[in-house]
Motif scaffolding. Sequence first.
Motif, PDB file in Angstrom:
ATOM      1  N   SER A   1      45.615  41.859  25.161  1.00 24.02           N
ATOM      2  CA  SER A   1      45.037  40.887  26.087  1.00 24.02           C
ATOM      3  C   SER A   1      45.615  41.140  27.468  1.00 24.02           C
ATOM      4  O   SER A   1      46.642  41.809  27.618  1.00 24.02           O
ATOM      5  CB  SER A   1      45.322  39.446  25.647  1.00 24.02           C
ATOM      6  N   GLN A   2      44.936  40.619  28.458  1.00 28.18           N
ATOM      7  CA  GLN A   2      45.392  40.780  29.831  1.00 28.18           C
ATOM      8  C   GLN A   2      45.029  39.551  30.652  1.00 28.18           C
ATOM      9  O   GLN A   2      43.956  38.967  30.490  1.00 28.18           O
ATOM     10  CB  GLN A   2      44.773  42.026  30.459  1.00 28.18           C
ATOM     11  N   THR A   3      45.951  39.161  31.492  1.00 22.25           N
ATOM     12  CA  THR A   3      45.678  38.101  32.460  1.00 22.25           C
ATOM     13  C   THR A   3      45.002  38.715  33.675  1.00 22.25           C
ATOM     14  O   THR A   3      45.468  39.732  34.206  1.00 22.25           O
ATOM     15  CB  THR A   3      46.974  37.402  32.878  1.00 22.25           C
ATOM     16  N   MET A   4      43.912  38.107  34.082  1.00 20.02           N
ATOM     17  CA  MET A   4      43.161  38.592  35.233  1.00 20.02           C
ATOM     18  C   MET A   4      43.147  37.493  36.282  1.00 20.02           C
ATOM     19  O   MET A   4      42.787  36.349  35.985  1.00 20.02           O
ATOM     20  CB  MET A   4      41.736  38.983  34.826  1.00 20.02           C
ATOM     21  N   HIS A   5      43.571  37.835  37.476  1.00 20.16           N
ATOM     22  CA  HIS A   5      43.690  36.831  38.534  1.00 20.16           C
ATOM     23  C   HIS A   5      42.354  36.679  39.264  1.00 20.16           C
ATOM     24  O   HIS A   5      42.222  36.949  40.464  1.00 20.16           O
ATOM     25  CB  HIS A   5      44.821  37.212  39.481  1.00 20.16           C
ATOM     26  N   CYS A   6      41.378  36.224  38.487  1.00 23.92           N
ATOM     27  CA  CYS A   6      40.051  36.011  39.050  1.00 23.92           C
ATOM     28  C   CYS A   6      39.306  34.999  38.198  1.00 23.92           C
ATOM     29  O   CYS A   6      39.644  34.764  37.034  1.00 23.92           O
ATOM     30  CB  CYS A   6      39.255  37.315  39.148  1.00 23.92           C
ATOM     31  N   ASN A   7      38.285  34.413  38.764  1.00 25.04           N
ATOM     32  CA  ASN A   7      37.413  33.484  38.065  1.00 25.04           C
ATOM     33  C   ASN A   7      36.691  34.201  36.927  1.00 25.04           C
ATOM     34  O   ASN A   7      36.317  35.373  37.045  1.00 25.04           O
ATOM     35  CB  ASN A   7      36.406  32.904  39.064  1.00 25.04           C
ATOM     36  N   TRP A   8      36.473  33.482  35.816  1.00 26.02           N
ATOM     37  CA  TRP A   8      35.845  34.101  34.638  1.00 26.02           C
ATOM     38  C   TRP A   8      34.472  34.693  34.938  1.00 26.02           C
ATOM     39  O   TRP A   8      34.062  35.683  34.325  1.00 26.02           O
ATOM     40  CB  TRP A   8      35.745  33.085  33.502  1.00 26.02           C
ATOM     41  N   LYS A   9      33.787  34.117  35.898  1.00 27.80           N
ATOM     42  CA  LYS A   9      32.426  34.592  36.193  1.00 27.80           C
ATOM     43  C   LYS A   9      32.427  35.950  36.875  1.00 27.80           C
ATOM     44  O   LYS A   9      31.432  36.682  36.803  1.00 27.80           O
ATOM     45  CB  LYS A   9      31.694  33.549  37.039  1.00 27.80           C
ATOM     46  N   LEU A  10      33.514  36.305  37.551  1.00 32.73           N
ATOM     47  CA  LEU A  10      33.575  37.633  38.147  1.00 32.73           C
ATOM     48  C   LEU A  10      33.612  38.709  37.064  1.00 32.73           C
ATOM     49  O   LEU A  10      33.018  39.781  37.218  1.00 32.73           O
ATOM     50  CB  LEU A  10      34.804  37.748  39.065  1.00 32.73           C
ATOM     51  N   TYR A  11      34.283  38.429  35.951  1.00 33.46           N
ATOM     52  CA  TYR A  11      34.276  39.409  34.864  1.00 33.46           C
ATOM     53  C   TYR A  11      32.949  39.366  34.104  1.00 33.46           C
ATOM     54  O   TYR A  11      32.438  40.408  33.689  1.00 33.46           O
ATOM     55  CB  TYR A  11      35.435  39.173  33.902  1.00 33.46           C
ATOM     56  N   ALA A  12      32.393  38.171  33.929  1.00 29.10           N
ATOM     57  CA  ALA A  12      31.080  38.082  33.284  1.00 29.10           C
ATOM     58  C   ALA A  12      30.049  38.875  34.066  1.00 29.10           C
ATOM     59  O   ALA A  12      29.187  39.563  33.501  1.00 29.10           O
ATOM     60  CB  ALA A  12      30.659  36.613  33.169  1.00 29.10           C
ATOM     61  N   GLU A  13      30.143  38.812  35.373  1.00 23.94           N
ATOM     62  CA  GLU A  13      29.241  39.555  36.253  1.00 23.94           C
ATOM     63  C   GLU A  13      29.515  41.059  36.150  1.00 23.94           C
ATOM     64  O   GLU A  13      28.595  41.870  36.042  1.00 23.94           O
ATOM     65  CB  GLU A  13      29.470  39.072  37.688  1.00 23.94           C
ATOM     66  N   ASN A  14      30.786  41.418  36.160  1.00 18.93           N
ATOM     67  CA  ASN A  14      31.170  42.826  36.098  1.00 18.93           C
ATOM     68  C   ASN A  14      30.651  43.502  34.836  1.00 18.93           C
ATOM     69  O   ASN A  14      30.168  44.637  34.879  1.00 18.93           O
ATOM     70  CB  ASN A  14      32.697  42.932  36.167  1.00 18.93           C
ATOM     71  N   SER A  15      30.738  42.812  33.707  1.00 21.90           N
ATOM     72  CA  SER A  15      30.306  43.423  32.455  1.00 21.90           C
ATOM     73  C   SER A  15      28.790  43.535  32.369  1.00 21.90           C
ATOM     74  O   SER A  15      28.267  44.248  31.505  1.00 21.90           O
ATOM     75  CB  SER A  15      30.845  42.640  31.259  1.00 21.90           C
ATOM     76  N   ARG A  16      28.074  42.849  33.253  1.00 22.07           N
ATOM     77  CA  ARG A  16      26.616  42.962  33.334  1.00 22.07           C
ATOM     78  C   ARG A  16      26.173  43.894  34.454  1.00 22.07           C
ATOM     79  O   ARG A  16      24.986  44.162  34.605  1.00 22.07           O
ATOM     80  CB  ARG A  16      25.996  41.574  33.540  1.00 22.07           C
ATOM     81  N   ASP A  17      27.114  44.354  35.257  1.00 23.66           N
ATOM     82  CA  ASP A  17      26.827  45.253  36.373  1.00 23.66           C
ATOM     83  C   ASP A  17      26.729  46.670  35.814  1.00 23.66           C
ATOM     84  O   ASP A  17      27.743  47.302  35.513  1.00 23.66           O
ATOM     85  CB  ASP A  17      27.947  45.145  37.406  1.00 23.66           C
ATOM     86  N   THR A  18      25.530  47.169  35.662  1.00 18.63           N
ATOM     87  CA  THR A  18      25.310  48.400  34.911  1.00 18.63           C
ATOM     88  C   THR A  18      25.401  49.668  35.747  1.00 18.63           C
ATOM     89  O   THR A  18      25.322  50.767  35.187  1.00 18.63           O
ATOM     90  CB  THR A  18      23.939  48.348  34.222  1.00 18.63           C
ATOM     91  N   TYR A  19      25.540  49.554  37.070  1.00 20.15           N
ATOM     92  CA  TYR A  19      25.634  50.790  37.840  1.00 20.15           C
ATOM     93  C   TYR A  19      27.015  51.011  38.454  1.00 20.15           C
ATOM     94  O   TYR A  19      27.312  52.095  38.954  1.00 20.15           O
ATOM     95  CB  TYR A  19      24.520  50.876  38.888  1.00 20.15           C
ATOM     96  N   HIS A  20      27.920  50.046  38.370  1.00 22.81           N
ATOM     97  CA  HIS A  20      29.254  50.268  38.921  1.00 22.81           C
ATOM     98  C   HIS A  20      30.084  51.300  38.145  1.00 22.81           C
ATOM     99  O   HIS A  20      30.971  51.923  38.739  1.00 22.81           O
ATOM    100  CB  HIS A  20      30.043  48.944  39.012  1.00 22.81           C
ATOM    101  N   PRO A  21      29.849  51.525  36.816  1.00 20.81           N
ATOM    102  CA  PRO A  21      30.696  52.506  36.126  1.00 20.81           C
ATOM    103  C   PRO A  21      30.689  53.889  36.769  1.00 20.81           C
ATOM    104  O   PRO A  21      31.717  54.587  36.756  1.00 20.81           O
ATOM    105  CB  PRO A  21      30.096  52.536  34.713  1.00 20.81           C
ATOM    106  N   SER A  22      29.570  54.313  37.349  1.00 14.34           N
ATOM    107  CA  SER A  22      29.524  55.620  38.001  1.00 14.34           C
ATOM    108  C   SER A  22      30.264  55.630  39.330  1.00 14.34           C
ATOM    109  O   SER A  22      30.529  56.702  39.886  1.00 14.34           O
ATOM    110  CB  SER A  22      28.074  56.044  38.228  1.00 14.34           C
ATOM    111  N   LEU A  23      30.588  54.475  39.851  1.00 16.60           N
ATOM    112  CA  LEU A  23      31.228  54.369  41.156  1.00 16.60           C
ATOM    113  C   LEU A  23      32.694  53.968  41.036  1.00 16.60           C
ATOM    114  O   LEU A  23      33.575  54.593  41.624  1.00 16.60           O
ATOM    115  CB  LEU A  23      30.474  53.352  42.012  1.00 16.60           C
ATOM    116  N   LEU A  24      32.956  52.935  40.267  1.00 18.10           N
ATOM    117  CA  LEU A  24      34.322  52.430  40.134  1.00 18.10           C
ATOM    118  C   LEU A  24      35.142  53.268  39.166  1.00 18.10           C
ATOM    119  O   LEU A  24      36.328  53.525  39.397  1.00 18.10           O
ATOM    120  CB  LEU A  24      34.277  50.970  39.658  1.00 18.10           C
ATOM    121  N   HIS A  25      34.527  53.701  38.075  1.00 26.16           N
ATOM    122  CA  HIS A  25      35.264  54.366  37.003  1.00 26.16           C
ATOM    123  C   HIS A  25      35.168  55.886  37.156  1.00 26.16           C
ATOM    124  O   HIS A  25      34.354  56.550  36.502  1.00 26.16           O
ATOM    125  CB  HIS A  25      34.725  53.932  35.643  1.00 26.16           C
ATOM    126  N   SER A  26      35.998  56.445  38.002  1.00 21.84           N
ATOM    127  CA  SER A  26      35.925  57.872  38.282  1.00 21.84           C
ATOM    128  C   SER A  26      36.240  58.719  37.047  1.00 21.84           C
ATOM    129  O   SER A  26      35.711  59.825  36.904  1.00 21.84           O
ATOM    130  CB  SER A  26      36.878  58.232  39.425  1.00 21.84           C
TER     131      SER A  26
END
Length: 413
Positions: free
Chosen positions: A194-219
């Motif tokens: 597990s990990q503590t994330m210093h952000c609102n839960w909706k930012l991660y909910a949004e991130n996991s639905r963001d389907t084009y960031h993996p090619s940009l953020l995850h080098s």
Amino acid sequence: MPAGLNSQYAWPEEGVTRVPYFVYEDAELYQAEQELIFRGPVWNYIGLEVEIPSVGDYITNQIGDTPVIAVRDPDGSIKAVVNRCAHKGSMICYQPAGNVSALTCPYHNWVYDFSGKLQSVAFRHGVRGEGGMPADFDLAEHSLVPLRVATLRGMIFGSFSQAVIPLEQFLGSRLTAHVERTLDRPYRILGRCSQTMHCNWKLYAENSRDTYHPSLLHSFATMFKLNRLSAEGGIEMDEAGWHHLVFARRHTDAVSTDYDRAALRANDVGYSLADPRLIEDWVEWDDGITNSIMTLFPCLNLQQSLNTVAIRQMVPRGPFESELFWTFLGFTEDDERKTQIRLRQSNLFGPAGFISLEDGAIGEFVQKAIRGEREQMAVVEMGGREVGPSPKTRTTETSVRGFWRTYRRFMNL
């Protein structure tokens, strides 16, 4: 909706193509989410049946801010109740898991059966005829708060609402089929973190639905061609558009000059893995899908990345903090080689994973940058302005828009 909230929180006229930054930090809105979403007509993930195989086995979890217990009943069914004694409000089970003969509050020894019905109260009749509860004290009036329970392929879900639709209907036929496809054999737990994330839960909910960031953020994923937009893939949704599934087939990846024009960090040449076994994989399912992330509203993911199968549950810890729980799975039929491949691949994920660590950081980057902003908003227009499936491309934010459309409906915003 709590009184006065609608007039206080106006959504931008552009609709779900804009997200006001106040939704990520407002304390009153956060409390309203607990009532309208987490304790509303949704199914929330609680755990896995393999965690409680025997009578009296229990696990604890959270649904939003509310602590819950799931326990195996003598009749073989699974019961779920709020982990809060009806007497003084103490937690009853304070360990992550265990085995008990009854649910007994450690504070004053109120004892409940697995359905939450109060069975006994210590010193109910006093001591030596003195003290005790009033003569008209009725055990039946002091039960634990029960939850409705449903299961699918060994995943346990709970709901506070009597109005929630059946689980398979809630997921929709396409996503129900994907759960059945992914968890198609008996499985076991390989590990957790597990990990503590210093952000609102909706930012991660949004991130996991963001389907084009993996090619940009995850080098890492792009550099070693684990999951790139140039591979075959797309996005599917349930009939109501509440949940989504993104999928890709790694081994169909083709050369694309779009990556060169994007000037990605991952375009640097000359890199190789000293131990290429880290990304060794085999095509495990007949559909050829090597990467899929299914997100269930409000904040659960079922992940298949190469041969890593994981469940990710986001638990809110207030407007500015969340905790992400990972459960990694293997199948009981796996031989030693397959198990080792899954375990090595798990280093790509989790809090310090070569890929997932960036998801843990980016939410905090956003949270810090928008602090105190009441007027500004995010732009969500990649792939257009509509909400719907995208069967041929993942270069879109349609799933993010789908999340916010669902969120607004629940919150009446």
